[in-house]
Design an enzyme around this catalytic site. Structure first.
Site, PDB file in Angstrom:
ATOM      1  N   ASP A 105      41.664  -0.793 -82.053  1.00 38.52           N
ATOM      2  CA  ASP A 105      42.097  -0.501 -80.681  1.00 38.52           C
ATOM      3  C   ASP A 105      41.390  -1.443 -79.712  1.00 38.52           C
ATOM      4  O   ASP A 105      40.301  -1.956 -80.008  1.00 38.52           O
ATOM      5  CB  ASP A 105      41.743   0.950 -80.307  1.00 38.52           C
TER       6      ASP A 105
HETATM    7  N1  URA Z   1      40.796   4.581 -85.625  1.00 40.94           N
HETATM    8  C1  URA Z   1      40.953   4.575 -84.280  1.00 40.94           C
HETATM    9  O1  URA Z   1      41.168   5.612 -83.672  1.00 40.94           O
HETATM   10  N2  URA Z   1      40.840   3.395 -83.634  1.00 40.94           N
HETATM   11  C2  URA Z   1      40.569   2.229 -84.248  1.00 40.94           C
HETATM   12  O2  URA Z   1      40.463   1.183 -83.593  1.00 40.94           O
HETATM   13  C3  URA Z   1      40.408   2.261 -85.636  1.00 40.94           C
HETATM   14  C4  URA Z   1      40.522   3.436 -86.320  1.00 40.94           C
END
Ligand code: URA
Length: 246
Positions: A105
């Site tokens: 993310d």
């Molecule tokens: N899970 C999430 O919620 N975000 C990420 O970036 C990776 C795994």
């Protein structure tokens, strides 16, 4: 490979731009000026120069990036917005076709492998392979042992199927390591949200056999070592996926 393809893959411009370079007699192969963009060359054995400067050749490149927050896990080409992409952080790349292996993310930090090895990416990301990915998590509230155990068993996060069992190691009331074997959208945030907990900080510290180099600050990167490349090439041929640490 065609000369114009070779030049654009090594980041010397679009096909149109490199064709112009070739027609304006700026490109030579093995010391001889070439004007045919379709000329077949072998990057490993031919020496290609632009205005006397050698074009570096690499078939495949591998980098370990400590992704900083605020940068998106995409390539420049795939991002339609003006947001900064992870591949733009790799300054020394030779080739122009690098991409991140999987997504973190925008507000997640940590290990991201950047390569142009499509086969490797496919193997690391294949849902069938269940590659371990370990994250450091900071939560906005207390994670009880019972709640950690509930999440570890596999839970309904609103998808078709419950999550696969995972491992959680509590470090304190509000921090833990979690190892998941899938790669669903916002997976970890959604897992903790089912118990009313918000993820405040998320950092990936390993993926399959590769551990984030502790020397790399946020936004820093380095080429993978030969040993790491071999581990990645062989990781699904062995049972043990434990990450090595530097
Ligand atoms: N899970 C999430 O919620 N975000 C990420 O970036 C990776 C795994």
């Amino acid at each position: 490979m065609r000369l114009d393809k070779f030049l654009s893959e090594t980041g010397k411009g679009t096909r149109t731009q490199v064709k112009k370079l070739i027609s304006s007699k700026k490109v030579s192969v093995n010391g001889v000026i070439v004007t045919d963009p379709a000329m077949k060359i072998d990057g490993e054995n031919n020496v290609v120069d632009i205005e006397g400067e050698k074009v570096a050749y690499a078939k495949i490149e591998y980098y370990m990036l400590n992704k900083p927050k605020g940068v998106i896990s995409a390539t420049r080409d795939s991002s339609r917005s003006k947001q900064k992409c992870v591949t733009e952080l790799i300054q020394e790349k030779i080739r122009d076709d690098l991409f991140p292996v999987g997504r973190l993310d925008k507000d997640t930090e940590g290990l991201l492998i950047i390569t142009n090895d499509g086969d490797l990416a496919h193997r690391l990301l294949s849902p069938k392979k269940h590659v371990d990915k370990t994250y450091y998590v900071e939560l906005d509230g207390r994670l009880s042992t019972e709640e950690a155990e509930r999440i570890m068993g596999g839970i309904d996060i609103g998808d078709e199927k419950p999550t696969l069992p995972c491992e959680i190691t509590r470090l304190s009331d509000t921090t833990c390591f979690i190892t998941i074997r899938e790669g669903r959208y916002h997976e970890i945030k959604r897992m903790f949200a089912t118990g009313g907990l918000k993820v405040k900080e998320l950092k990936r510290i390993s993926m399959g056999p590769i551990a984030l180099d502790a020397e790399l600050g946020a936004g820093e990167y380095r080429p993978l070592t030969e040993e790491e490349i071999q581990l990645l090439r062989n990781f699904d041929k062995t049972e043990d996926q434990t990450a090595i640490s530097e």
